[in-house]
Design a protein around this motif. Structure first.
Motif, PDB file in Angstrom:
ATOM      1  N   VAL A   6       0.824  -1.200   0.000  1.00 54.66           N
ATOM      2  CA  VAL A   6       0.000   0.000   0.000  1.00 54.66           C
ATOM      3  C   VAL A   6       0.868   1.263   0.000  1.00 54.66           C
ATOM      4  O   VAL A   6       0.540   2.252  -0.649  1.00 54.66           O
ATOM      5  N   GLY A   7       2.010   1.212   0.677  1.00 46.30           N
ATOM      6  CA  GLY A   7       2.901   2.365   0.729  1.00 46.30           C
ATOM      7  C   GLY A   7       3.457   2.776  -0.619  1.00 46.30           C
ATOM      8  O   GLY A   7       3.916   3.907  -0.787  1.00 46.30           O
ATOM      9  N   ASP A   8       3.400   1.883  -1.606  1.00 46.94           N
ATOM     10  CA  ASP A   8       3.890   2.193  -2.946  1.00 46.94           C
ATOM     11  C   ASP A   8       2.830   2.835  -3.834  1.00 46.94           C
ATOM     12  O   ASP A   8       3.114   3.215  -4.970  1.00 46.94           O
ATOM     13  N   ILE A   9       1.606   2.954  -3.344  1.00 43.79           N
ATOM     14  CA  ILE A   9       0.503   3.514  -4.138  1.00 43.79           C
ATOM     15  C   ILE A   9       0.395   5.009  -3.856  1.00 43.79           C
ATOM     16  O   ILE A   9       0.413   5.439  -2.701  1.00 43.79           O
ATOM     17  N   ASP A  10       0.268   5.813  -4.910  1.00 42.46           N
ATOM     18  CA  ASP A  10       0.069   7.253  -4.750  1.00 42.46           C
ATOM     19  C   ASP A  10      -1.372   7.520  -4.310  1.00 42.46           C
ATOM     20  O   ASP A  10      -2.317   6.958  -4.870  1.00 42.46           O
ATOM     21  N   ALA A  11      -1.536   8.387  -3.325  1.00 39.91           N
ATOM     22  CA  ALA A  11      -2.868   8.745  -2.836  1.00 39.91           C
ATOM     23  C   ALA A  11      -3.535   9.732  -3.789  1.00 39.91           C
ATOM     24  O   ALA A  11      -2.868  10.563  -4.406  1.00 39.91           O
ATOM     25  N   LYS A  12      -4.867   9.619  -3.891  1.00 37.70           N
ATOM     26  CA  LYS A  12      -5.676  10.555  -4.677  1.00 37.70           C
ATOM     27  C   LYS A  12      -6.647  11.243  -3.728  1.00 37.70           C
ATOM     28  O   LYS A  12      -7.298  10.581  -2.915  1.00 37.70           O
ATOM     29  N   GLU A  13      -6.760  12.555  -3.844  1.00 35.16           N
ATOM     30  CA  GLU A  13      -7.723  13.291  -3.028  1.00 35.16           C
ATOM     31  C   GLU A  13      -9.069  13.249  -3.746  1.00 35.16           C
ATOM     32  O   GLU A  13      -9.285  13.936  -4.733  1.00 35.16           O
ATOM     33  N   ILE A  14      -9.977  12.415  -3.236  1.00 38.11           N
ATOM     34  CA  ILE A  14     -11.273  12.191  -3.869  1.00 38.11           C
ATOM     35  C   ILE A  14     -12.273  13.275  -3.480  1.00 38.11           C
ATOM     36  O   ILE A  14     -13.139  13.652  -4.260  1.00 38.11           O
ATOM     37  N   ALA A  15     -12.177  13.756  -2.261  1.00 38.46           N
ATOM     38  CA  ALA A  15     -12.957  14.897  -1.771  1.00 38.46           C
ATOM     39  C   ALA A  15     -11.996  15.682  -0.879  1.00 38.46           C
ATOM     40  O   ALA A  15     -11.021  15.109  -0.381  1.00 38.46           O
ATOM     41  N   PRO A  16     -12.240  16.979  -0.672  1.00 41.35           N
ATOM     42  CA  PRO A  16     -11.306  17.745   0.154  1.00 41.35           C
ATOM     43  C   PRO A  16     -11.066  17.075   1.513  1.00 41.35           C
ATOM     44  O   PRO A  16     -11.995  16.815   2.265  1.00 41.35           O
ATOM     45  N   GLY A  17      -9.794  16.727   1.767  1.00 37.14           N
ATOM     46  CA  GLY A  17      -9.429  16.107   3.037  1.00 37.14           C
ATOM     47  C   GLY A  17      -9.542  14.603   3.084  1.00 37.14           C
ATOM     48  O   GLY A  17      -9.170  13.989   4.082  1.00 37.14           O
ATOM     49  N   PHE A  18     -10.046  13.958   2.030  1.00 37.83           N
ATOM     50  CA  PHE A  18     -10.140  12.494   1.943  1.00 37.83           C
ATOM     51  C   PHE A  18      -9.168  11.995   0.877  1.00 37.83           C
ATOM     52  O   PHE A  18      -9.370  12.238  -0.320  1.00 37.83           O
ATOM     53  N   PHE A  19      -8.110  11.317   1.330  1.00 37.68           N
ATOM     54  CA  PHE A  19      -7.056  10.827   0.458  1.00 37.68           C
ATOM     55  C   PHE A  19      -7.118   9.307   0.403  1.00 37.68           C
ATOM     56  O   PHE A  19      -7.057   8.647   1.444  1.00 37.68           O
ATOM     57  N   GLY A  20      -7.244   8.742  -0.802  1.00 46.73           N
ATOM     58  CA  GLY A  20      -7.405   7.303  -0.942  1.00 46.73           C
ATOM     59  C   GLY A  20      -6.307   6.643  -1.750  1.00 46.73           C
ATOM     60  O   GLY A  20      -5.762   7.239  -2.682  1.00 46.73           O
ATOM     61  N   LYS A  21      -5.990   5.417  -1.361  1.00 46.93           N
ATOM     62  CA  LYS A  21      -5.104   4.535  -2.120  1.00 46.93           C
ATOM     63  C   LYS A  21      -5.944   3.317  -2.466  1.00 46.93           C
ATOM     64  O   LYS A  21      -6.584   2.734  -1.578  1.00 46.93           O
ATOM     65  N   PHE A  22      -5.959   2.919  -3.738  1.00 48.47           N
ATOM     66  CA  PHE A  22      -6.918   1.938  -4.219  1.00 48.47           C
ATOM     67  C   PHE A  22      -6.237   0.706  -4.812  1.00 48.47           C
ATOM     68  O   PHE A  22      -5.261   0.819  -5.555  1.00 48.47           O
ATOM     69  N   ILE A  23      -6.794  -0.449  -4.465  1.00 47.35           N
ATOM     70  CA  ILE A  23      -6.348  -1.724  -5.013  1.00 47.35           C
ATOM     71  C   ILE A  23      -7.571  -2.377  -5.654  1.00 47.35           C
ATOM     72  O   ILE A  23      -8.640  -2.448  -5.034  1.00 47.35           O
TER      73      ILE A  23
END
Length: 106
Positions: A6-23
């Motif tokens: 999971v640490g190798d995945i770049d986070a995406k800000e889906i809504a202000p203040g919510f950062f997700g990493k997706f598999i």
């Protein structure tokens, strides 16, 4: 790909203040979220079934007309097309599972 760090995945800000990493597998999406205090996911629906699992902090989750504050060990189960929203009461970490795959998160 059988193993993912999971640490190798770049986070995406889906809504202000919510950062997700997706598999993504063929059938499900696993989302690792970090949410900042007071960040909000507005009321919405989607066809995906969803499970919300708070692993750190507090998350206020509304499913339909029921609102609860989730902490570690409490899981919210959201059927497809049921309105829901969330607010981070504190900074928190959350794991969501979606079925089927969230193509919009790829």
């Amino acid at each position: 790909m059988n193993y993912i760090k999971v640490g190798d995945i770049d986070a995406k800000e889906i809504a202000p203040g919510f950062f997700g990493k997706f598999i993504h597998s063929d059938k499900i999406t696993l989302a690792y979220w970090e949410a900042k205090k007071d960040a909000k996911i507005p009321l919405h629906t989607h066809p995906h079934e969803m499970m919300v699992n708070v692993i750190e902090g507090e998350l206020e989750l509304t499913i339909g007309d029921e609102t609860r504050v989730l902490t570690y060990g409490t899981v919210g189960v959201i059927p497809g097309m049921v309105p829901h929203k969330a607010t981070a009461v504190t900074d928190c970490k959350i794991i969501d599972v979606f079925y089927p795959v969230r193509e919009d998160y790829k």
